[in-house]
Design an enzyme around this catalytic site. Structure first.
Site, PDB file in Angstrom:
ATOM      1  N   HIS A  71      39.462  32.332  43.287  1.00 12.79           N
ATOM      2  CA  HIS A  71      38.500  31.413  42.676  1.00 12.79           C
ATOM      3  C   HIS A  71      38.629  29.992  43.218  1.00 12.79           C
ATOM      4  O   HIS A  71      39.717  29.503  43.507  1.00 12.79           O
ATOM      5  CB  HIS A  71      38.558  31.457  41.151  1.00 12.79           C
ATOM      6  CG  HIS A  71      39.809  30.947  40.504  1.00 12.79           C
ATOM      7  ND1 HIS A  71      39.959  29.637  40.115  1.00 12.79           N
ATOM      8  CD2 HIS A  71      40.954  31.560  40.144  1.00 12.79           C
ATOM      9  CE1 HIS A  71      41.139  29.482  39.542  1.00 12.79           C
ATOM     10  NE2 HIS A  71      41.777  30.628  39.546  1.00 12.79           N
ATOM     11  N   ASP A 173      46.207  26.467  41.774  1.00  9.18           N
ATOM     12  CA  ASP A 173      45.435  27.479  41.042  1.00  9.18           C
ATOM     13  C   ASP A 173      43.968  27.128  41.198  1.00  9.18           C
ATOM     14  O   ASP A 173      43.478  26.228  40.521  1.00  9.18           O
ATOM     15  CB  ASP A 173      45.876  27.470  39.577  1.00  9.18           C
ATOM     16  CG  ASP A 173      45.081  28.422  38.719  1.00  9.18           C
ATOM     17  OD1 ASP A 173      44.335  29.249  39.265  1.00  9.18           O
ATOM     18  OD2 ASP A 173      45.207  28.336  37.480  1.00  9.18           O
ATOM     19  N   GLU A 204      36.070  30.744  37.250  1.00  6.02           N
ATOM     20  CA  GLU A 204      37.118  31.648  36.754  1.00  6.02           C
ATOM     21  C   GLU A 204      37.808  31.059  35.540  1.00  6.02           C
ATOM     22  O   GLU A 204      38.110  31.756  34.577  1.00  6.02           O
ATOM     23  CB  GLU A 204      38.143  31.909  37.873  1.00  6.02           C
ATOM     24  CG  GLU A 204      39.143  33.015  37.541  1.00  6.02           C
ATOM     25  CD  GLU A 204      40.417  32.538  36.854  1.00  6.02           C
ATOM     26  OE1 GLU A 204      41.224  33.395  36.461  1.00  6.02           O
ATOM     27  OE2 GLU A 204      40.618  31.325  36.686  1.00  6.02           O
ATOM     28  N   GLU A 205      38.051  29.747  35.604  1.00 11.74           N
ATOM     29  CA  GLU A 205      38.843  29.094  34.553  1.00 11.74           C
ATOM     30  C   GLU A 205      38.144  29.080  33.193  1.00 11.74           C
ATOM     31  O   GLU A 205      38.771  28.828  32.177  1.00 11.74           O
ATOM     32  CB  GLU A 205      39.203  27.656  34.966  1.00 11.74           C
ATOM     33  CG  GLU A 205      40.086  27.555  36.201  1.00 11.74           C
ATOM     34  CD  GLU A 205      41.517  28.030  35.990  1.00 11.74           C
ATOM     35  OE1 GLU A 205      41.855  28.438  34.866  1.00 11.74           O
ATOM     36  OE2 GLU A 205      42.289  28.002  36.963  1.00 11.74           O
ATOM     37  N   ASP A 227      45.437  35.283  43.186  1.00 11.63           N
ATOM     38  CA  ASP A 227      45.518  34.124  42.293  1.00 11.63           C
ATOM     39  C   ASP A 227      46.983  33.760  42.092  1.00 11.63           C
ATOM     40  O   ASP A 227      47.876  34.477  42.567  1.00 11.63           O
ATOM     41  CB  ASP A 227      44.859  34.482  40.946  1.00 11.63           C
ATOM     42  CG  ASP A 227      44.332  33.259  40.202  1.00 11.63           C
ATOM     43  OD1 ASP A 227      44.811  32.138  40.440  1.00 11.63           O
ATOM     44  OD2 ASP A 227      43.421  33.442  39.359  1.00 11.63           O
ATOM     45  N   HIS A 313      48.403  24.816  35.769  1.00 10.37           N
ATOM     46  CA  HIS A 313      47.504  23.955  34.986  1.00 10.37           C
ATOM     47  C   HIS A 313      48.126  22.595  34.683  1.00 10.37           C
ATOM     48  O   HIS A 313      47.801  21.973  33.671  1.00 10.37           O
ATOM     49  CB  HIS A 313      47.019  24.650  33.698  1.00 10.37           C
ATOM     50  CG  HIS A 313      46.039  25.751  33.986  1.00 10.37           C
ATOM     51  ND1 HIS A 313      45.264  26.362  33.015  1.00 10.37           N
ATOM     52  CD2 HIS A 313      45.692  26.359  35.148  1.00 10.37           C
ATOM     53  CE1 HIS A 313      44.501  27.289  33.567  1.00 10.37           C
ATOM     54  NE2 HIS A 313      44.747  27.308  34.860  1.00 10.37           N
TER      55      HIS A 313
HETATM   56 ZN   LIG Z   1      43.644  30.921  38.680  1.00 10.96          ZN
END
Ligand SMILES: [Zn+2]
Length: 348
Positions: A71, A173, A204-205, A227, A313
């Site tokens: 992603h 990410d 995606e998130e 990922d 994150h």
């Molecule tokens: Zn991810």
């Protein structure tokens, strides 16, 4: 004299740096998409973008068709309110912990940058979104509104750093997954045992949305997400059998998917045959594009290759250069395996 980490700078590292530093919160992936299309177009037969913004890069070939998805979007914030003094109120895009934003710089697509701070609180646990604001240095509401509208999105503003064998940046990410696929595509030989499509997915998130429509359109025979995954190797981390530097992880499950046993076993056999280090991953939180792909149409046997990542994150997500290189190698070898056509109904 050159330092170790200067010697290590190579083409892929430059690619990773460009990708992680690009602006691309969910729904705003255009800059990342343009960058990837430019980098991958000479390694594939054709590329195209769908209605939601997913980028497809295809190597034509016989059946079965393999779909690899990484992603493009990253976590961020969205402006919900601009007050009379020009301070912006914000809400999360994706899974963002408010305490990780305090003191951080955020940038908008137009380059406007600000810092996040909070109102008076008595205890850290009071630190929630309504207490946070973003200060872009505007002298009042009118000045702020000259550059920013309600609904504008910002993402973290952090440079890529090579720590000497480990890379640290925002948006590892999943730009690291994007970089791994671009590099794998570049290394593939002229003739492949089957068709392959590299998908660079959007949103995606916020719920695997891009991968949902991408898989529907593509109708792949097998699906693979690429990922990041969490690790259990930091002080007092929740127990997890994945560490940085021990090789890419072959996913067994996360909250979005139970990886198809046949796909998982073929990936394990491939890693062992080529002596590529790997780990097995059971992720108790979070999901990946495989969660959407395997539920497409009548079901697609799916798996995932994960790059172990610390501080997912956060503004400083960290991966190991060896894990990244081995992930590229594993994907290359997986593509060179002659995959059987999936038999319907047999499950495991
Ligand atoms: Zn991810």
């Amino acid at each position: 004299m050159k330092k170790f980490n200067e010697v290590a700078i190579n083409k892929m590292e430059t690619l990773i740096k460009e990708l992680v530093e690009a602006y691309g919160p969910s729904g705003e992936e255009a800059a990342v998409r343009e960058l990837i299309e430019e980098k991958i177009k000479d390694s594939v037969d054709r590329t195209f973008t769908d209605n939601l913004g997913n980028l497809f890069a295809i190597r034509e070939g016989a059946a079965p068709l393999l779909m690899f998805s990484a992603h493009m979007d990253e976590i961020g914030v969205i402006v919900t309110h601009i007050d009379d003094n020009g301070f912006l109120r914000i809400a999360p895009i994706g899974g963002v912990a408010p305490h990780l934003l305090v003191g951080q710089r955020l940038s908008f697509k137009n380059g406007v940058t600000g810092t996040v701070y909070h109102e008076k609180i008595k205890a850290l646990k009071e630190l929630d979104w309504p207490k946070l604001y973003l200060d872009i240095g505007a002298a009042g509401a009118a000045a702020a509104r000259e550059h920013i509208r309600i609904g504008d999105m910002a993402c973290l503003h952090q440079p890529f750093v090579n720590l000497g064998g480990r890379y640290m940046a925002k948006a590892m990410d999943d730009r690291i997954g994007c970089a791994v696929l671009v590099e794998a595509a570049r290394r593939l030989p002229g003739s492949l045992p089957q068709g392959v499509c590299f998908v660079f997915s959007v949103q995606e998130e916020v719920g695997l949305r891009g991968a949902t429509t991408a898989a529907y359109r593509l109708e792949p025979d097998y699906g693979f997400a690429v990922d990041v995954t969490l690790v259990g190797d930091t002080p007092e981390a929740p127990l997890m059998a994945v560490s940085l530097g021990q090789g890419p992880a072959i996913k067994v499950k996360d909250r979005s998917v139970l990886c198809h046993p046949r796909v998982r076993e073929l990936m394990i056999e491939t890693a062992e045959k080529h002596k590529i280090p790997y780990q097995l991953e059971v992720l108790e939180r979070g999901g990946t594009d495989a969660g959407a792909i395997h539920l497409s149409r009548e079901g697609v046997p799916s798996g995932a290759i994960s790059i172990p990542c610390r501080y997912v994150h956060s503004p400083s997500e960290m991966v190991d250069a060896g894990d990244v290189a081995h992930a590229v190698e594993l994907i290359e070898k997986i593509i060179m395996v002659s995959w059987p056509l999936p038999d319907s109904g047999s499950g495991a």
